[in-house]
Design a protein around this motif. Structure first.
Motif, PDB file in Angstrom:
ATOM      1  N   LYS A   2       0.843  -1.187   0.000  1.00 35.60           N
ATOM      2  CA  LYS A   2       0.000   0.000   0.000  1.00 35.60           C
ATOM      3  C   LYS A   2       0.883   1.243   0.000  1.00 35.60           C
ATOM      4  O   LYS A   2       2.030   1.190   0.435  1.00 35.60           O
ATOM      5  CB  LYS A   2      -0.859   0.048   1.271  1.00 35.60           C
ATOM      6  N   ASN A   3       0.315   2.349  -0.484  1.00 33.60           N
ATOM      7  CA  ASN A   3       1.050   3.605  -0.412  1.00 33.60           C
ATOM      8  C   ASN A   3       0.084   4.780  -0.318  1.00 33.60           C
ATOM      9  O   ASN A   3      -1.105   4.638  -0.605  1.00 33.60           O
ATOM     10  CB  ASN A   3       1.989   3.758  -1.608  1.00 33.60           C
ATOM     11  N   ALA A  20       6.205  12.974 -11.384  1.00 39.64           N
ATOM     12  CA  ALA A  20       7.055  12.208 -12.296  1.00 39.64           C
ATOM     13  C   ALA A  20       8.223  13.046 -12.797  1.00 39.64           C
ATOM     14  O   ALA A  20       9.367  12.583 -12.830  1.00 39.64           O
ATOM     15  CB  ALA A  20       6.222  11.688 -13.466  1.00 39.64           C
ATOM     16  N   ALA A  21       7.946  14.297 -13.157  1.00 44.60           N
ATOM     17  CA  ALA A  21       8.998  15.184 -13.668  1.00 44.60           C
ATOM     18  C   ALA A  21      10.053  15.455 -12.601  1.00 44.60           C
ATOM     19  O   ALA A  21      11.251  15.492 -12.901  1.00 44.60           O
ATOM     20  CB  ALA A  21       8.377  16.490 -14.153  1.00 44.60           C
ATOM     21  N   LYS A  22       9.629  15.619 -11.359  1.00 47.86           N
ATOM     22  CA  LYS A  22      10.564  15.915 -10.270  1.00 47.86           C
ATOM     23  C   LYS A  22      11.515  14.759  -9.985  1.00 47.86           C
ATOM     24  O   LYS A  22      12.641  14.969  -9.550  1.00 47.86           O
ATOM     25  CB  LYS A  22       9.810  16.274  -8.995  1.00 47.86           C
ATOM     26  N   ILE A  23      11.044  13.517 -10.188  1.00 46.29           N
ATOM     27  CA  ILE A  23      11.902  12.374  -9.852  1.00 46.29           C
ATOM     28  C   ILE A  23      12.439  11.630 -11.072  1.00 46.29           C
ATOM     29  O   ILE A  23      13.140  10.643 -10.938  1.00 46.29           O
ATOM     30  CB  ILE A  23      11.195  11.397  -8.875  1.00 46.29           C
ATOM     31  N   GLY A  24      12.078  12.109 -12.263  1.00 52.34           N
ATOM     32  CA  GLY A  24      12.671  11.555 -13.480  1.00 52.34           C
ATOM     33  C   GLY A  24      12.089  10.245 -13.969  1.00 52.34           C
ATOM     34  O   GLY A  24      12.816   9.403 -14.484  1.00 52.34           O
ATOM     35  N   VAL A  25      10.780  10.078 -13.794  1.00 58.94           N
ATOM     36  CA  VAL A  25      10.099   8.889 -14.321  1.00 58.94           C
ATOM     37  C   VAL A  25       8.886   9.351 -15.127  1.00 58.94           C
ATOM     38  O   VAL A  25       8.575  10.538 -15.179  1.00 58.94           O
ATOM     39  CB  VAL A  25       9.654   7.919 -13.197  1.00 58.94           C
ATOM     40  N   SER A  26       8.178   8.417 -15.726  1.00 65.80           N
ATOM     41  CA  SER A  26       6.980   8.770 -16.489  1.00 65.80           C
ATOM     42  C   SER A  26       5.755   8.870 -15.576  1.00 65.80           C
ATOM     43  O   SER A  26       5.754   8.332 -14.464  1.00 65.80           O
ATOM     44  CB  SER A  26       6.715   7.712 -17.567  1.00 65.80           C
ATOM     45  N   ARG A  27       4.733   9.569 -16.072  1.00 68.68           N
ATOM     46  CA  ARG A  27       3.473   9.649 -15.335  1.00 68.68           C
ATOM     47  C   ARG A  27       2.890   8.261 -15.153  1.00 68.68           C
ATOM     48  O   ARG A  27       2.315   7.938 -14.125  1.00 68.68           O
ATOM     49  CB  ARG A  27       2.480  10.547 -16.082  1.00 68.68           C
ATOM     50  N   GLN A  28       3.071   7.394 -16.155  1.00 68.96           N
ATOM     51  CA  GLN A  28       2.552   6.030 -16.074  1.00 68.96           C
ATOM     52  C   GLN A  28       3.202   5.257 -14.929  1.00 68.96           C
ATOM     53  O   GLN A  28       2.544   4.433 -14.291  1.00 68.96           O
ATOM     54  CB  GLN A  28       2.764   5.289 -17.406  1.00 68.96           C
ATOM     55  N   ILE A  33       2.575   2.836  -9.571  1.00 68.24           N
ATOM     56  CA  ILE A  33       2.954   2.742  -8.160  1.00 68.24           C
ATOM     57  C   ILE A  33       1.740   3.021  -7.281  1.00 68.24           C
ATOM     58  O   ILE A  33       1.467   2.284  -6.331  1.00 68.24           O
ATOM     59  CB  ILE A  33       4.107   3.712  -7.822  1.00 68.24           C
ATOM     60  N   GLU A  34       1.012   4.085  -7.595  1.00 67.73           N
ATOM     61  CA  GLU A  34      -0.169   4.442  -6.804  1.00 67.73           C
ATOM     62  C   GLU A  34      -1.197   3.317  -6.761  1.00 67.73           C
ATOM     63  O   GLU A  34      -1.823   3.085  -5.737  1.00 67.73           O
ATOM     64  CB  GLU A  34      -0.836   5.704  -7.364  1.00 67.73           C
ATOM     65  N   LYS A  35      -1.354   2.621  -7.876  1.00 70.07           N
ATOM     66  CA  LYS A  35      -2.332   1.533  -7.956  1.00 70.07           C
ATOM     67  C   LYS A  35      -1.808   0.209  -7.403  1.00 70.07           C
ATOM     68  O   LYS A  35      -2.522  -0.783  -7.376  1.00 70.07           O
ATOM     69  CB  LYS A  35      -2.778   1.338  -9.404  1.00 70.07           C
ATOM     70  N   GLY A  36      -0.543   0.197  -6.980  1.00 69.07           N
ATOM     71  CA  GLY A  36       0.034  -1.019  -6.423  1.00 69.07           C
ATOM     72  C   GLY A  36       0.424  -2.047  -7.463  1.00 69.07           C
ATOM     73  O   GLY A  36       0.666  -3.205  -7.147  1.00 69.07           O
ATOM     74  N   LYS A  37       0.517  -1.632  -8.722  1.00 65.49           N
ATOM     75  CA  LYS A  37       0.882  -2.555  -9.797  1.00 65.49           C
ATOM     76  C   LYS A  37       2.396  -2.623 -10.005  1.00 65.49           C
ATOM     77  O   LYS A  37       2.884  -3.498 -10.694  1.00 65.49           O
ATOM     78  CB  LYS A  37       0.214  -2.126 -11.104  1.00 65.49           C
ATOM     79  N   TYR A  38       3.110  -1.658  -9.427  1.00 67.84           N
ATOM     80  CA  TYR A  38       4.557  -1.594  -9.584  1.00 67.84           C
ATOM     81  C   TYR A  38       5.178  -1.227  -8.238  1.00 67.84           C
ATOM     82  O   TYR A  38       4.742  -0.273  -7.594  1.00 67.84           O
ATOM     83  CB  TYR A  38       4.912  -0.549 -10.643  1.00 67.84           C
ATOM     84  N   VAL A  39       6.178  -1.981  -7.838  1.00 67.86           N
ATOM     85  CA  VAL A  39       6.894  -1.689  -6.588  1.00 67.86           C
ATOM     86  C   VAL A  39       8.155  -0.919  -6.961  1.00 67.86           C
ATOM     87  O   VAL A  39       8.993  -1.425  -7.711  1.00 67.86           O
ATOM     88  CB  VAL A  39       7.260  -2.994  -5.842  1.00 67.86           C
TER      89      VAL A  39
END
Length: 69
Positions: A2-3, A20-28, A33-39
């Motif tokens: 959970k997050n 995403a822009a602040k940490i250098g990843v994509s919005r996806q 991560i928010e949906k718990g599909k990616y750790v």
């Protein structure tokens, strides 16, 4: 796992795209991560915690099934 990223973003009036822009990843990636599909990696989790001025433990919470891996 959970997050509380969505809640933390709302507190700072920040979009997924903005985070995403602040940490250098994509919005996806943020969405997954928010949906718990990616750790996220440890480095990514630390970056997220730093943006929200809190600890990784305050944002991410292990669930019972997470111990089975």
């Amino acid at each position: 796992m959970k997050n509380t990223i969505k809640v933390e973003r709302a507190k700072k009036d920040m979009t997924q795209e903005g985070l995403a822009a602040k940490i250098g990843v994509s919005r996806q990636t943020i969405n997954s991560i928010e949906k718990g599909k990616y750790v996220p990696s440890t480095l990514l989790a630390l970056k997220i915690a730093e943006i929200f001025e809190t600890t990784v433990n305050e944002i991410f919470d292990l669930e019972e099934g997470d111990w089975d891996h």
